[in-house]
Design an enzyme around this catalytic site. Structure first.
Site, mmCIF file in Angstrom:
data_model
loop_
_atom_site.group_PDB
_atom_site.id
_atom_site.type_symbol
_atom_site.label_atom_id
_atom_site.label_comp_id
_atom_site.label_asym_id
_atom_site.label_seq_id
_atom_site.Cartn_x
_atom_site.Cartn_y
_atom_site.Cartn_z
ATOM 1 N N ASP A 93 0.846 -1.176 0.000
ATOM 2 C CA ASP A 93 0.000 0.000 0.000
ATOM 3 C C ASP A 93 0.892 1.241 0.000
ATOM 4 O OD1 ASP A 93 -2.173 1.621 0.054
ATOM 5 O OD2 ASP A 93 -2.829 1.090 2.069
ATOM 6 N N THR A 151 -0.004 4.302 1.733
ATOM 7 C CA THR A 151 -0.043 4.907 3.061
ATOM 8 C C THR A 151 0.486 3.939 4.104
ATOM 9 O OG1 THR A 151 -1.973 6.179 2.388
ATOM 10 C CG2 THR A 151 -1.517 6.028 4.752
ATOM 11 N N ASP A 203 -1.655 -2.661 6.680
ATOM 12 C CA ASP A 203 -1.879 -2.310 8.078
ATOM 13 C C ASP A 203 -3.339 -2.017 8.375
ATOM 14 O OD1 ASP A 203 -2.165 0.046 6.729
ATOM 15 O OD2 ASP A 203 -0.801 1.212 7.979
#
Length: 794
Positions: free
Chosen positions: A313, A315, A547
């Site tokens: 990802d 972010t 996450d």
């Protein structure tokens, strides 16, 4: 059995003793603990000491060697029982290594242990999962994984994903009275539920715990080793029968015949191979723990060595995860954009984006929230309605702005192209209509956020590129935003992003797009799942990092799931690895550790299986020719120790960057078969020549031992390429160790060694010819050459 999640009707209030809003009292908690109504399920992050002892002592080959040791102790000489010391030492080393790994992983797992929020004695508290008791009131937020079954008491647009239990990926709305099952996780909204099924009574109780269990290695590599060991097991009985008959015919006493038979069978057993495999994997777990990486499943170490695609990802991976408000671009000067933003951010369950907005815009007076739709990764927007102020929506411009506003969408895309994150704030005159966008939306402002690129991201991306590992950036943000950040991080082909809304659903076509492109924006959780599957269908080994709760499905499906330590509990529960320090730069070291271990296990496997091959061939040859076996057990102990066992420990822990590829058994046998044949032929020739010259049996066996040792060291030298100074010292030390057995008469007698003075020249010549044959085989048969990390300098 019927699926308990297929239909979960509300629970009648009369059928459930409701816990008051203040939660259980301390006395009620103590009473439930005394009755065993706790959530303690006995999960462990590692095997118990008893399991470790059992796994290292009661093995197939320990049983075989133990029986042979007993035979020697009864009818043979104590010197020939030296392999028993090796047997005990192997078990002790394996036990010690696993106990060390157990202590390390147990300590590290505490840092990643999940906790739950409960209400007790009228106050909120955070407790360990195992301290939860029946009827506790548990608070839920997006990203939480349920650790006990229960019934919803209060819901604020609560949605649960039960895909890990049912396979259905669509989130399920949960209202007061609905059932919740352990193993599911919250994807949106918030609420409270009353725990009803705890401990062994909870559905899917062990789902998260199994991801933390320290298990025996179950992997392609170890499966290959077990396959080879099965071949050895099948070969032992017929060879034993042949040897018993031939050695009793050859020798004058039962003692000599039994000793020779034991020597042959001991030689066929690759005593240290399984031990070194366990030691190498355990050492890898400890080494990764030092890097603040929790290995929740040991097969992950091997999987890391095979990874050729990393999906990540933006972010929290390429960026440091912190989102800061950058600017507000008004689209309607009359609308109260600042007040609306402050009201939207005034939410106790706000995410990082709303938290950043809340720091810039305080909650306004007079904005009473009436209804709300929490943010979810699938819809990519959130909304709330306020008394007297209508409904307000905050989300991705492409998902919120109605059709016919291409100009605004183009403007938002231009802002995103700079690498900043862009959301649109829109208002609607009417109330919210369930989970759908309200009609009559009017764009009020663009909200721009800044994200900081991790300083180590470019180096990490560069490492993967140099190692031939493809990087795929998969994000829910705007494709142009993702592309800009990916380009700054050095991701190859970042300038040609893909909008996931345009991706084909067909797995074959999707896989083709994934092969060609590297950056994908506006990706939904279901698409992440499909992308991982499509890459795997094309033969790739995929690692997925994440996450957020939107990453759970993809993490579960990926060959290796890597969760950030600060991530949602659900992501840490399903991942094989947890990066406790949240550093993306840790991944190269993790991958390198996996490659080092698996490549070195293959290297030492070649060493052990080559010995098994020549020992088996010599046993068959001696039995067929009705000759005494060329070795006593003590001679094989010398060879095992100097040329195989001790060097293998050094090689198993040496640096190595080779990526593991399937086909382990074939590669090992392609090398070990011919190499073992060459050693067996040379050894039998030296033995037969010394016998033909009428030398004593002790000198005949010494000639065979000398040739076998020299050729085993030759194999060691080939497998240890390139020969660094440390490896050269290792080879010289092994030769010196053998030479030191001869000067002292008592030592020579103990080991039954005597130089064949009448055939020393021919013995050394045969050894030289055998070494030349091995070198020629190595040079002329690259397909049979094992992947041993050539070019890796220490």
């Amino acid at each position: 059995m019927a699926d308990p999640t297929a239909s979960t009707p509300p629970v009648p209030a009369a059928s459930l003793a409701l816990t008051p809003p203040a939660g259980l009292s301390s006395a009620q908690v103590a009473e439930r603990r005394s009755r065993g109504l706790t959530n303690a399920g006995g999960e462990r992050t590692s095997r118990s000491v008893a399991e470790i002892l059992r796994a290292n002592i009661f093995t197939r080959f320990n049983l075989i060697l133990g029986v042979l040791l007993a035979v020697i102790l009864v009818v043979g000489e104590p010197q020939d029982a030296l392999f028993g010391i090796v047997l005990v030492t192997n078990a002790l080393i394996g036990i010690g290594q696993e106990l060390r790994a157990k202590r390390t992983l147990d300590r590290l797992a505490v840092l990643s242990a999940p906790r739950v929020r409960v209400i007790r004695d009228g106050a909120p508290a955070e407790i360990a999962v195992e301290e939860l008791v029946a009827d506790d009131l548990v608070g839920l937020r997006a990203g939480d994984q349920l650790v006990a079954d229960g019934v919803v008491r209060d819901s604020a647009s609560l949605q649960a994903d039960e895909s890990l239990l049912t396979g259905e990926s669509e989130p399920v709305d949960k209202r007061a009275g609905d059932r919740l099952l352990s193993g599911s996780f919250v994807v949106a909204g918030s609420g409270d539920y009353q725990a009803t099924g705890v401990g062994a009574e909870a559905y899917a109780r062990k789902l998260a715990a199994q991801a933390r269990r320290f298990t025996l290695v179950r992997s392609d590599l170890v499966a290959g080793i077990n396959q080879i060991l099965r071949y050895v097991t099948w070969a032992l009985p017929p060879v034993a029968v042949l040897l018993v008959l031939s050695q009793l015919h050859t020798h004058q006493t039962v003692r000599e015949g039994a000793t020779s038979t034991v020597a042959a069978l001991v030689g066929m057993v690759p005593q240290g191979l399984v031990l070194l495999t366990s030691v190498a994997f355990g050492a890898a777990a400890v080494a990764l723990a030092r890097r603040r990486v929790l290995v929740q499943q040991l097969p992950a170490v091997e999987g890391l060595a095979r990874v050729d695609v990393v999906c990540l990802d933006k972010t929290g991976t390429l960026t440091d995860g912190t989102i800061t408000f950058d600017s507000l671009i008004r689209l309607d000067d009359r609308a109260p954009a600042e007040a609306a933003l402050g009201a939207l951010a005034d939410d106790e369950n706000r995410n990082a984006t709303l938290a950043a907005i809340g720091q810039a815009f305080p909650p306004p007076p007079g904005w009473a929230r009436q209804d709300g739709v929490p943010f979810s990764s699938a819809r990519k927007w959130s909304a709330a309605s306020f008394a007297g102020h209508g409904a307000w929506v905050l989300g991705a411009p492409e998902m919120v702005l109605p059709g016919g506003q291409d100009g605004l969408l183009s403007r938002a895309a231009d802002l995103a192209a700079s690498g900043r994150r862009v959301l649109v704030l829109a208002s609607a005159p009417g109330p919210l209509d369930g989970q759908a966008l309200p009609p009559g939306l009017h764009a009020v402002a663009f909200i721009v956020f800044a994200e900081r690129l991790r300083s180590d991201a470019p180096d990490t991306i560069g490492y993967f590129a140099a190692q031939g590992v493809a990087v795929k950036v998969i994000s829910g943000d705007s494709p142009r935003t993702v592309a800009a950040v990916a380009a700054r991080a050095g991701v190859p082909r970042a300038g040609d992003p893909v909008d996931a809304r345009d991706l084909p659903e067909d797995p074959g076509r999707l896989g083709a797009v994934l092969e060609e492109r590297s950056v994908f924006g506006r990706v939904t959780p279901q698409q992440k799942e499909s992308m991982v599957t499509a890459l795997q269908s094309r033969g790739h080994t995929v690692a997925m990092t994440g996450d957020g709760v939107n990453d759970v499905l993809a993490l579960k499906l990926a060959d290796i799931g890597v969760a950030m330590g600060s991530g949602a509990p659900a992501t840490k529960a399903v991942a094989e690895l947890v990066l406790l320090d949240n550093r993306f730069a840790t991944l190269p070291g993790v991958v390198a550790e996996g490659r080092r271990v698996t490549a070195n296990i293959e290297r030492v496997a070649n060493l052990f299986i080559t010995k098994t091959v020549w020992a088996t061939l010599l046993a068959v040859a001696a039995g067929a020719a009705l000759l005494p076996y060329p070795f006593l057990p003590r001679h094989l102990t010398i060879i095992d120790t100097l040329a195989i066992g001790v060097p293998a420990f050094f090689l198993a822990l040496a640096p190595n960057r080779r990526r593991y590829l399937p086909g382990f058994v074939g590669r090992v046998l392609r090398f070990a078969g011919p190499a073992g044949l060459i050693i067996a032929a040379a050894t039998f020739s030296a033995y037969a020549l010394a016998r033909a010259r009428g030398l004593p049996l002790t000198e005949q066996r010494t000639a065979a031992t000398l040739v076998t040792l020299i050729l085993s060291l030759t194999v060691l030298a080939l497998l240890a390429m390139p020969l660094t100074w440390r490896r050269i010292v290792l080879l010289i030390a092994a030769l010196a160790g053998f030479a030191l057995l001869f000067p002292v008469p008592a030592v020579r007698t103990f080991y039954a060694l005597e130089l064949p003075h009448g055939a020393i020249g021919s013995t050394l010549l045969i050894a030289a010819l055998g070494a030349a044959a091995l070198a020629g085989f190595w040079a002329l048969s690259p397909s049979a050459r094992p992947r041993t990390g050539l070019g890796v300098r220490e």
